[in-house]
Scaffold this active site. Structure first.
Site, PDB file in Angstrom:
ATOM      1  N   GLY A   1       5.074  -1.232   2.815  1.00 13.32           N
ATOM      2  CA  GLY A   1       4.216   0.176   2.752  1.00 13.32           C
ATOM      3  C   GLY A   1       5.064   1.276   2.394  1.00 13.32           C
ATOM      4  O   GLY A   1       6.064   1.462   3.192  1.00 13.32           O
TER       5      GLY A   1
ATOM      6  N   HIS B   1       1.004  -1.374   0.120  1.00  5.31           N
ATOM      7  CA  HIS B   1      -0.170  -0.131  -0.007  1.00  5.31           C
ATOM      8  C   HIS B   1       0.850   1.388  -0.117  1.00  5.31           C
ATOM      9  O   HIS B   1       1.880   1.337   0.679  1.00  5.31           O
ATOM     10  CB  HIS B   1      -0.963  -0.045   1.192  1.00  5.31           C
ATOM     11  CG  HIS B   1      -0.157  -0.261   2.704  1.00  5.31           C
ATOM     12  ND1 HIS B   1       0.060   0.786   3.281  1.00  5.31           N
ATOM     13  CD2 HIS B   1       0.225  -1.098   3.322  1.00  5.31           C
ATOM     14  CE1 HIS B   1       0.916   0.489   4.285  1.00  5.31           C
ATOM     15  NE2 HIS B   1       0.702  -0.803   4.454  1.00  5.31           N
ATOM     16  N   ASP B   2       0.558   2.247  -0.776  1.00  8.36           N
ATOM     17  CA  ASP B   2       1.030   3.566  -0.862  1.00  8.36           C
ATOM     18  C   ASP B   2       2.477   3.680  -1.339  1.00  8.36           C
ATOM     19  O   ASP B   2       3.174   4.748  -1.118  1.00  8.36           O
ATOM     20  CB  ASP B   2       0.859   4.300   0.630  1.00  8.36           C
ATOM     21  CG  ASP B   2      -0.513   4.226   1.262  1.00  8.36           C
ATOM     22  OD1 ASP B   2      -1.202   4.901   0.637  1.00  8.36           O
ATOM     23  OD2 ASP B   2      -0.676   3.487   2.191  1.00  8.36           O
TER      24      ASP B   2
END
Length: 277
Positions: A154, A136-137
């Site tokens: 992440g 994520h991200d």
């Protein structure tokens, strides 16, 4: 969801001849008519895929995912699944993939989280090999190579033209600078400055990525300036602040490398984790 030959929204997908009869494409999915979808692929209702992209057999593309043009997505990839973050509570975060990427078998790219920018991004012309995980991200630039089993935690950033060797793990929030080379089976727990070669666990800087720079037609003066930046950072016994001042001064003596100096200085200034040193 409907099998491709029937039940599709005609306004969103006018040509199903490129979609295998066993594929499941949800109502609401926006696929260019030229997109090819292989057997048993599953595509969710909030997915958009651009012209010329191919989706292999058994791929699952879900979530709020946008994929650009002319990508090659090989069989068994999972793109747009929920982030592997215990704080995630179902928010409509995104995955955005650019153009002309090669995404090989068993890759897993997750959407972002609201605790960060809510978006995982992959740029253009990237070569992403099997079993790569993009958490994520993360933000991946253009023209990168991520070898087999590269694992990005992440919030990781990977700069343009970076190469990451197989079986490498990158700790959350670390940054891999532009034009770097990360060797096989490395543990990246510090930011990797642009142009450097690093490897190992613990991570160590080995020198300048001369092979990569020459392949990209960097001029001799630019390479000389980059080698001088490496010397100032790693060979003169200077503090980081002293090295930064000396690096900035290079731009006056080596104007052809002014952009390279600016890139390095901006990276060093913005390093929250500290650089591999």
């Amino acid at each position: 969801m409907h099998h491709a030959p029937g039940g599709l929204n005609a306004g969103l997908l006018s040509n199903v001849s490129n979609i295998h009869p066993t594929a499941l494409v949800a109502d609401g999915a926006r696929l260019d008519p030229s997109v090819q979808v292989g057997p048993y692929a599953v595509i969710g209702p909030n997915v958009a895929i651009g012209a010329g992209t191919t989706v292999g057999a058994h791929c699952v593309i879900e979530g709020h995912t946008t994929i650009g043009q002319d990508n090659r997505i090989f069989q068994f990839a999972s793109l747009g699944a929920d982030p592997q973050d215990k704080k995630y509570a179902g928010e409509a975060t995104r995955l955005v993939i650019g153009h002309r990427n090669t995404i090989r078998e068993f890759c897993t790219f997750n959407t972002g989280t609201v605790q960060d920018r809510g978006e995982t991004t992959v740029g253009d012309d990237n070569w992403i090999m099997a079993y790569v995980h993009v958490a994520h991200d993360c933000a991946i630039g253009d023209q990168t190579t991520l070898a087999n089993n590269t694992t990005l935690a992440g919030h990781v950033e990977v700069g343009d033209w970076a190469t990451v060797g197989g079986l490498t793990g990158v700790l959350q929030r670390m940054r891999v600078g532009a034009h770097t080379m990360v060797g096989f089976s490395s543990h990246v727990n510090k930011d990797v400055p642009p142009y450097m070669v690093v490897d190992g666990s613990p991570l160590a800087v080995r020198g300048v990525n001369l092979v990569g720079l020459r392949r990209r037609d960097f001029s001799a003066p630019r390479i000389a300036a980059i080698r001088e930046m490496h010397k100032l950072l790693y060979r003169q016994g200077l503090s980081l602040d002293e090295a930064r001042k000396a690096i900035l001064a290079l731009a006056a003596d080596m104007p052809e490398a002014a952009a390279d100096v600016a890139l390095m200085d901006a990276f060093l200034e913005s390093s929250a984790a500290g650089i591999a040193r």
